[in-house]
Design a protein around this motif. Structure first.
Motif, PDB file in Angstrom:
ATOM      1  N   HIS A  57       5.964   7.584  -0.403  1.00 39.37           N
ATOM      2  CA  HIS A  57       5.616   6.195  -0.731  1.00 39.37           C
ATOM      3  C   HIS A  57       4.143   5.985  -0.366  1.00 39.37           C
ATOM      4  O   HIS A  57       3.688   6.496   0.654  1.00 39.37           O
ATOM      5  N   PRO A  58       3.411   5.241  -1.201  1.00 39.71           N
ATOM      6  CA  PRO A  58       1.989   5.046  -0.893  1.00 39.71           C
ATOM      7  C   PRO A  58       1.743   4.514   0.522  1.00 39.71           C
ATOM      8  O   PRO A  58       0.759   4.899   1.156  1.00 39.71           O
ATOM      9  N   PHE A  59       2.631   3.661   1.027  1.00 35.83           N
ATOM     10  CA  PHE A  59       2.420   3.124   2.370  1.00 35.83           C
ATOM     11  C   PHE A  59       2.594   4.192   3.456  1.00 35.83           C
ATOM     12  O   PHE A  59       2.261   3.958   4.613  1.00 35.83           O
ATOM     13  N   ASN A  60       3.144   5.359   3.087  1.00 36.15           N
ATOM     14  CA  ASN A  60       3.287   6.452   4.062  1.00 36.15           C
ATOM     15  C   ASN A  60       2.128   7.435   4.010  1.00 36.15           C
ATOM     16  O   ASN A  60       1.989   8.278   4.889  1.00 36.15           O
ATOM     17  N   ARG A  61       1.334   7.382   2.949  1.00 36.15           N
ATOM     18  CA  ARG A  61       0.310   8.415   2.774  1.00 36.15           C
ATOM     19  C   ARG A  61      -0.879   8.157   3.687  1.00 36.15           C
ATOM     20  O   ARG A  61      -1.338   7.029   3.829  1.00 36.15           O
ATOM     21  N   ASN A  62      -1.376   9.247   4.276  1.00 37.67           N
ATOM     22  CA  ASN A  62      -2.497   9.150   5.219  1.00 37.67           C
ATOM     23  C   ASN A  62      -3.679   8.411   4.627  1.00 37.67           C
ATOM     24  O   ASN A  62      -4.290   7.572   5.272  1.00 37.67           O
ATOM     25  N   GLU A  63      -3.979   8.754   3.349  1.00 37.87           N
ATOM     26  CA  GLU A  63      -5.217   8.220   2.776  1.00 37.87           C
ATOM     27  C   GLU A  63      -5.170   6.711   2.580  1.00 37.87           C
ATOM     28  O   GLU A  63      -6.206   6.092   2.388  1.00 37.87           O
ATOM     29  N   TYR A  64      -3.970   6.109   2.633  1.00 40.58           N
ATOM     30  CA  TYR A  64      -3.912   4.659   2.439  1.00 40.58           C
ATOM     31  C   TYR A  64      -3.726   3.892   3.750  1.00 40.58           C
ATOM     32  O   TYR A  64      -3.614   2.671   3.741  1.00 40.58           O
ATOM     33  N   GLN A  65      -3.661   4.612   4.854  1.00 41.56           N
ATOM     34  CA  GLN A  65      -3.555   3.888   6.121  1.00 41.56           C
ATOM     35  C   GLN A  65      -4.835   3.081   6.295  1.00 41.56           C
ATOM     36  O   GLN A  65      -5.933   3.580   6.054  1.00 41.56           O
ATOM     37  N   GLY A  66      -4.679   1.843   6.676  1.00 42.79           N
ATOM     38  CA  GLY A  66      -5.866   0.993   6.860  1.00 42.79           C
ATOM     39  C   GLY A  66      -6.342   0.331   5.578  1.00 42.79           C
ATOM     40  O   GLY A  66      -7.330  -0.402   5.583  1.00 42.79           O
ATOM     41  N   ALA A  67      -5.641   0.557   4.473  1.00 41.22           N
ATOM     42  CA  ALA A  67      -6.033  -0.096   3.220  1.00 41.22           C
ATOM     43  C   ALA A  67      -5.829  -1.605   3.346  1.00 41.22           C
ATOM     44  O   ALA A  67      -4.956  -2.060   4.078  1.00 41.22           O
TER      45      ALA A  67
END
Ligand code: SF4
Lengths: 200, 475
Positions: A57-67
């Motif tokens: 899930h996008p909310f689990n992906r490292n690159e989206y943390q802090g989005a």
């Protein structure tokens, strides 16, 4: 209250139509009597298996943390009026939501939390989602003055009801104070309107 | 812009002023409160040192989290018990009317408002719950709000609102035998789409609504939100007044006559102008079931499930594909071939006395199919009492249904009534969203209460029209 004019940050695409508030926050988390832990739960059942292991899930992906900007599609936030849904997104870090369309109550709830819910065309949302998917590090700017979202040479137009936009720009999105200011007029109104006690 | 509609009249009568943001400050005549969306709002009042401005216009109950097997306190679930204590404390601290178990008036908030006569024509009504539109059945303007707005109404009895557009939905002709208000509701959502109502108030009109009972009108208005409309309403008429007469909070004696005159005047004018008018033919409507994960994904009970590949819109097609995957169903499969594990009769959509009567008529003298867990949850303590006085509990129990206490139950997953694993339910509630009934992989088929009873007995989706009431003469 703070004026909301610009939001800058990375964007997380959450692709799909009719993403309802039960999916954003499953009802069992509504049992808590404060909002304080809601930031731990957004999209919980789409992010975790019953045994707690992570799902894709996008909310689990490292690159989206802090989005800080969520990019959705059609009828985002439909279903239950639970404010727990925008609360969970905001407490996770989301500061603005851009989508093709929103459910009414959800969009209103977002603004009450100082979070613009902005509508863009299908093509434009697709472009933004593509950019956020292909280059997750991209910094997006949501500009409420110009009513634009800008990123990497891309400039797209967004809309929201003018009254809600004003409330954010003027810093009056927490409406209680606005409403309290007219208490005397309200009393006069109440006196002439029907009352549920049955007295006419 | 619409003109001369009930919507316009109520809006104008309740507009206090135009705010600096351009929004209207709208007075709220009746504020209904439940345990789940209110504790944070009461805390916000405490933080700001505010009081409830109009406690005599504020009525609270508990419905979402309460167990329906045993309502003995303290509740087994610690979080539920804490939430119960919070609403008890908040209603006491802020002097808000509270319908708890001891009052004998507890129930799903959208069921008790009307049954106590609190819901009246011409009012603005708000509640921290999206199914508040239910109250529009009486010719009121009723909408769901979020918790920060609950705070606003508690503190000021007002909301900041933007006006909506008004779409008149006419259904003319007569419903075929076996077709119920729930089917009308599912049909309209299917035809107009789950987002078709965004930005609109829906006015339901035409001969079908003129002939419909108040309870039926409530079922349809209840699900306006599933079609994206925050507000749905019917114009008040003699059916409305007959229903209200004698109710606990309804106006009495000379007040009654005055009230009826006022209520009549609030209905939409004959020459009212609408932003849109759409018309449907009642003869087209069949008993419906949903097969997917939005209330718009539905078919007639005798139909086969649709082919997603022919859906032109990409987003809708993808939602349909996701629905097939989640529901473990196949395009082309007959609706009647879908087997069920659980049958749930209840909720603010279909937990009123007429709903229980319709289901009991089907259940009477029959047995729930082996392996199906079937239960009936009355929408309020009063509905429960009335049903028991008629012996409906006995009919259900004899047929193998469980008979429960009042609450939201398996409409949503906040109490012990939940699906397990990928169980599939036939449900008289209003939402079939993924995870709605408590299990992330659980599956929900929405249908009318009589159809749920038919499915419980057949063990699969079944056409209620093939099950004539047994021993109807004795009912
Ligand atoms: S019965 Fe269902 S829809 Fe109605 S108020 Fe309760 S949870 Fe909400």
């Amino acid at each position: 209250m703070s004026k909301i004019v610009n939001i800058q940050g990375r964007a997380v695409p959450v692709v799909g139509d009719d993403i309802d508030t039960d999916r954003i926050i499953p009802a069992r988390y509504l049992k808590e009597i404060t909002f304080s832990r809601m930031g731990e739960y957004p999209f919980y059942d789409e992010r975790f298996k019953p045994d707690g292991t992570k799902k894709e899930h996008p909310f689990n992906r490292n690159e989206y943390q802090g989005a800080s900007i969520l990019l959705g599609n059609v009828n985002f936030g439909c279903g239950s009026s639970r404010e727990h849904a925008p609360q969970s997104l905001v407490r996770w870090g989301i500061r603005a939501v851009v989508a093709e369309s929103f459910a009414e109550i959800f969009a209103g709830n977002c603004v009450m939390l100082g979070t613009p819910a902005l509508v863009a065309s299908k093509e434009d949302v697709a472009q933004l989602q593509k950019l956020a998917a292909e280059k997750p590090g991209t910094v997006f700017t949501v500009d409420l003055q110009a009513m634009e979202v800008r990123a990497e040479g891309l400039t797209i137009k967004v809309t929201m009801p003018p009254s809600r936009r004003n409330a954010l720009l003027e810093g009056t999105w927490d409406s209680t104070a606005l409403l309290l200011a007219n208490a005397t007029t309200v009393r006069a109104k109440a006196a002439v309107l029907p009352h549920p006690s049955g007295k006419s | 812009m619409a003109k001369g509609t009930l919507y316009n009249k109520i809006w104008d009568a309740h507009a206090v002023t135009t705010l600096p943001t351009g929004q209207t400050q709208l007075f709220i005549g009746l504020h209904l409160v439940h345990e789940v969306t209110s504790p944070q709002a009461f805390d916000m009042l405490r933080e700001r040192g505010l009081k409830v401005a109009y406690p005599d216009r504020t009525f609270a109950t508990m419905d979402h989290i309460v167990p329906t097997k045993s309502q003995k306190r303290p509740f087994m679930d610690e979080q539920a018990e804490l939430m119960m204590q919070a609403i008890e404390r908040n209603t006491k601290d802020f002097s808000v009317n509270f319908f708890d178990f001891a009052s004998g008036r507890q129930g799903v908030v959208h069921i008790i408002g009307p049954e106590l006569g609190l819901t009246q024509p011409g009012m603005t009504i708000a509640c921290g719950d999206s199914h508040t539109a239910t109250h529009g059945a009486f010719g009121s303007l009723a909408f769901g709000i979020g918790t920060s707005q609950v705070r606003d109404v508690l503190a000021t009895q007002c909301l900041c609102m933007d006006p909506m557009k008004v779409r008149r939905i006419e259904v003319n002709g007569h419903l075929k035998p076996g077709v119920t208000p729930k089917d009308v509701s599912l049909y309209l959502i299917n035809r107009l789409g789950v987002k078709g109502g965004i930005g609109f108030a829906y006015e339901y009109a035409g001969s079908v609504f003129d002939e419909m009972t108040m309870e039926g009108r409530m079922t349809v208005c209840n699900m306006a939100i599933e079609g994206g409309a925050r507000v749905g309403y019917c114009n008040p008429d003699e059916t409305t007044f007959d229903y209200l007469k004698g109710k606990e909070h309804a106006p009495k004696q000379e007040n009654w006559t005055q009230a009826v005159a006022r209520w009549k005047a609030v209905a939409s004018e004959k020459d009212a102008v609408y932003d849109e008018v759409v018309k449907f033919d009642a003869g087209e409507i069949e008993p419906m079931i949903t097969w997917g994960i939005t209330p718009g994904q539905s078919v007639g009970v005798l139909d086969s499930l649709p082919n997603p590949e022919v859906i032109a819109d990409k987003g809708e097609r993808e939602t349909a594909l996701l629905a097939y995957k989640h529901m473990q169903l196949k395009p082309g499969q007959k609706a009647e071939s879908i087997k069920i594990d659980v049958a749930f009769i209840g909720s603010c959509t279909n937990g009123r006395i007429s709903d229980l009567r319709a289901a009991a008529e089907i259940a009477k003298g029959r047995k729930v199919a082996p392996g199906v867990h079937a239960f009936v949850v009355p929408g309020s303590m009063k509905v429960r009492e009335e049903a028991m006085a008629e012996g409906l509990d006995k009919i259900f129990l004899d047929a193998g249904f469980e008979w429960r206490e009042a609450g939201c139950s398996m409409c949503l997953a906040m109490n012990p009534d939940q699906l397990k694993g990928d169980q599939i339910s036939a449900s008289s509630s209003n939402r079939n969203f993924i995870g709605r009934q408590g299990s992330p992989t659980g599956r929900t088929l929405l249908m009318s209460p009589a159809m749920v009873a038919a499915a419980a007995i057949a063990g699969h989706v079944a056409d209620v029209r093939t099950l004539a009431p047994l021993g109807a003469a004795h009912v």
